[in-house]
Design an enzyme around this catalytic site. Structure first.
Site, PDB file in Angstrom:
ATOM      1  CB  ALA A 198     -24.773  -2.268 -25.542  1.00 37.61           C
ATOM      2  N   GLY A 229     -21.187  -5.672 -28.907  1.00 39.56           N
ATOM      3  CA  GLY A 229     -20.939  -6.812 -29.771  1.00 39.56           C
ATOM      4  C   GLY A 229     -22.308  -7.127 -30.577  1.00 39.56           C
ATOM      5  NE  ARG A 235     -20.706 -17.886 -27.486  1.00 35.60           N
ATOM      6  CZ  ARG A 235     -20.483 -18.032 -26.053  1.00 35.60           C
ATOM      7  NH1 ARG A 235     -20.449 -19.153 -25.918  1.00 35.60           N
ATOM      8  NH2 ARG A 235     -19.666 -17.185 -25.686  1.00 35.60           N
ATOM      9  N   GLY A 291     -13.254 -15.899 -17.148  1.00 33.65           N
ATOM     10  CA  GLY A 291     -11.971 -15.423 -16.216  1.00 33.65           C
ATOM     11  C   GLY A 291     -12.084 -15.758 -15.126  1.00 33.65           C
ATOM     12  CG  ASN A 297     -14.450 -10.593 -14.265  1.00 31.65           C
ATOM     13  OD1 ASN A 297     -14.968 -10.079 -13.419  1.00 31.65           O
ATOM     14  ND2 ASN A 297     -14.049 -10.370 -15.700  1.00 31.65           N
ATOM     15  CG  ASN A 356     -66.072  -1.345 -41.318  1.00 33.90           C
ATOM     16  OD1 ASN A 356     -66.268  -2.278 -41.859  1.00 33.90           O
ATOM     17  ND2 ASN A 356     -64.998  -1.271 -40.513  1.00 33.90           N
TER      18      ASN A 356
END
Length: 542
Positions: A20, A22, A26, A159, A189, A410
């Site tokens: 985690a 990166g 994009r 991949g 992959n 109030n």
């Protein structure tokens, strides 16, 4: 130390590494990609949860971009679980990210005898069941490595899985390094692996980055395992094929929305199987963590968020939004209510068009009607506030009636004060209750009253003066109604007379000068219009 799988069968210890680190360029965002939310949770929450549900322990989350923010947001979501964080200070590829997790695994007491499950942090649709299939495939093959693959119609960017003539996995080739023939392969992959720990860290230590990206590719571990298999030292890497939806990562906002929709479909289907009626699942929104009891009904455009919990036989009307709300059995939320951090008791009715702000507590069989707002207030059992009221910082007892237009005053500009209305009190419409004060048990407050002092039990409070009626006033003073035609004729005649008056006095044409009062005067020589009325604003003289 043995783990326990979903089927309850003992197995070797499995640790997990969730990548985690990166940025997610994009996404076009200042926020780290894994912190963008899917159904109310950060993206990375889902693969971490799947790994824990499968039985992995510890789970090491590799962080990099906005590391502190990622750790701060994810940690509270897994209190009690063995979650560790490892920093990848420099982004040198997925292989380097896993290397960054090694020290954290060692620190957590994980050795070389178990297996390491490796997942990307941006696959929210991955399920524990699929991970369990991967665990079984590795155990049955006795290979040092097993991986998930999937088949896609458009494999661009993925991949490719390169197999030999016997079907064994030889290697994974990335898009930029692939030949034209390799790019035509549709088996790709999924970036989810299960490896013997000893094999993994040995392979990582020999890894290079002589590729188009200049990075340490995690996929190189597949080639390392295949090399051992060719030598006959180990079985060929095992593989499990998963659906494309389940292993697809999120790279942009469109994929974020697509994944959220699929998670919603999955969750709502589970609810309906458990006995909840969802009128239109395509326009119903449930965030992760929401609970809904059996025989409840969710009408279209309902949005349930945060830690909202609905009991059994609860009805939520169209367009209602509930955030961190607890609703007891049999309660009804009528259409278009907005509720936050509130409680609704058994059999109570709220709405339509009601707003419950933080701290609102609607007790059993109480009613809150249209355009009523409550904040940090208790509405006691069987009490009613059915129309157009604001009740803030109030404690209202049982069996009370709060009339339309009632306001608890109030706030004095600096401090908040409490209004207490005891059991059985009746508050008339258009009442202002200037806190702090108490309306005693069974007391009455007359319509239109401004209450500034305590009202004793059983008393009647009024503040308006005695009504005075003026007989004959309408006939003498009230402007008389005229027809549209006569009104138009009067206006036309008035304009004509005004132009003549200007010409007689030598006043230039156009907008007259002077005050409005002066401009509206008509010279005394002009006769009054027949439709003029004594005492009206339309007179012939000032």
């Amino acid at each position: 130390m043995d783990g326990v799988g979903l089927d309850g069968v003992g197995m070797e210890q499995i640790a997990a590494v969730v990548l985690a680190a990166g940025k997610g360029t994009r996404m076009k965002s200042d926020k780290a990609k894994v912190l963008h939310r899917v159904c109310g949770r950060p993206i990375a929450y889902y693969p971490i949860r799947a790994a824990l549900s499968q039985g992995s322990s510890p789970v090491v989350v590799v962080v990099g971009h906005q590391a502190e923010a990622v750790e701060k947001e994810l940690s509270p979501l897994f209190s009690g679980a063995r979650i560790e964080f490892a920093l990848q200070a420099e982004q040198l590829g997925t292989g380097h990210a896993v290397m960054s997790a090694e020290a954290a695994l060692r620190k957590a007491g994980f050795g070389d005898r178990g297996s390491v499950l490796i997942l990307a942090g941006d696959v929210p649709l991955i399920t524990p069941e699929t991970l369990q299939r991967l665990v079984r495939a590795k155990a049955e093959s006795k290979a040092p490595l097993a991986l998930l693959t999937t088949r896609v119609k458009e494999p661009r960017g993925y991949g490719r899985i390169v197999r030999n003539a016997k079907g064994g996995i030889e290697r994974i080739v990335e898009e930029k390094d692939a030949t034209p023939e390799e790019r035509r392969i549709d088996e790709v992959n999924a970036s989810i692996y299960l490896c013997d720990a000893g094999f993994l860290f040995s392979a990582l230590s020999r890894m290079g980055r002589s590729n188009a990206q200049g990075e340490y590719y995690l996929t190189d571990i597949v080639a390392a395992a295949s090399a051992l298999a060719r030598e006959g030292r180990v079985p060929w890497p095992a593989s499990v094929e998963a659906s494309e939806d389940e292993v697809s990562g999120i790279n942009d906002r469109a994929q974020l929305a697509t994944s959220a929709a699929k998670l919603q479909e999955r969750r709502l289907t589970e609810l309906m199987k458990d006995g909840v009626t969802v009128i239109d699942p395509s326009v119903t929104w449930l965030e992760e963590g929401v609970e809904v009891g059996a025989d409840s009904i969710l009408e279209p455009m309902v949005s349930l968020r945060g830690k909202t919990k609905l009991g059994k036989n609860v009805e939520v009307g169209q367009g209602s939004i509930l955030v961190d709300v607890e609703v007891a059995d049999g309660a009804k939320i009528l259409p278009y209510c907005h509720m936050t951090d509130s409680k609704v008791g058994k059999g109570a009715v709220v709405g339509p068009f009601a707003r419950l702000r933080p701290g609102a507590d609607i007790r059993e069989d109480a009613h809150v009607g249209n355009f009523v707002e409550l904040k940090k207030s208790v509405l006691g059992k069987g009490s009613k506030a059915n129309h157009l009221s604001y009740l803030g910082d109030a404690v209202i007892g049982e069996g009370c009636n709060i009339g339309a237009g009632t306001i608890t005053c109030n706030y004095d500009g600096a401090n908040k004060f409490v209004t207490t209305i005891e059991d059985g009190a009746f508050v008339g419409s258009d009442t202002q209750l200037v806190a702090p004060l108490t309306v005693g048990k069974g007391a009455y407050v007359g319509t239109g009253t401004t209450v500034r002092e305590d009202v004793p039990a059983g008393s009647l409070a009024v503040s308006a003066g005695k009504q005075r009626n003026i007989e004959g006033w309408v006939e003498k003073k009230a402007p008389k109604k005229s027809s549209k035609k006569s009104s138009r004729l009067w206006r036309t005649g008035f304009a004509t007379r005004r132009r003549k008056a200007r010409r007689a006095s030598g006043t230039p044409a156009g907008r007259p000068t002077g005050s409005r009062r002066t401009r509206m005067r008509i010279p005394t020589s002009t006769k009054a219009s027949p439709s003029s009325t004594t005492g009206s604003s339309r007179t012939t003289s000032s």
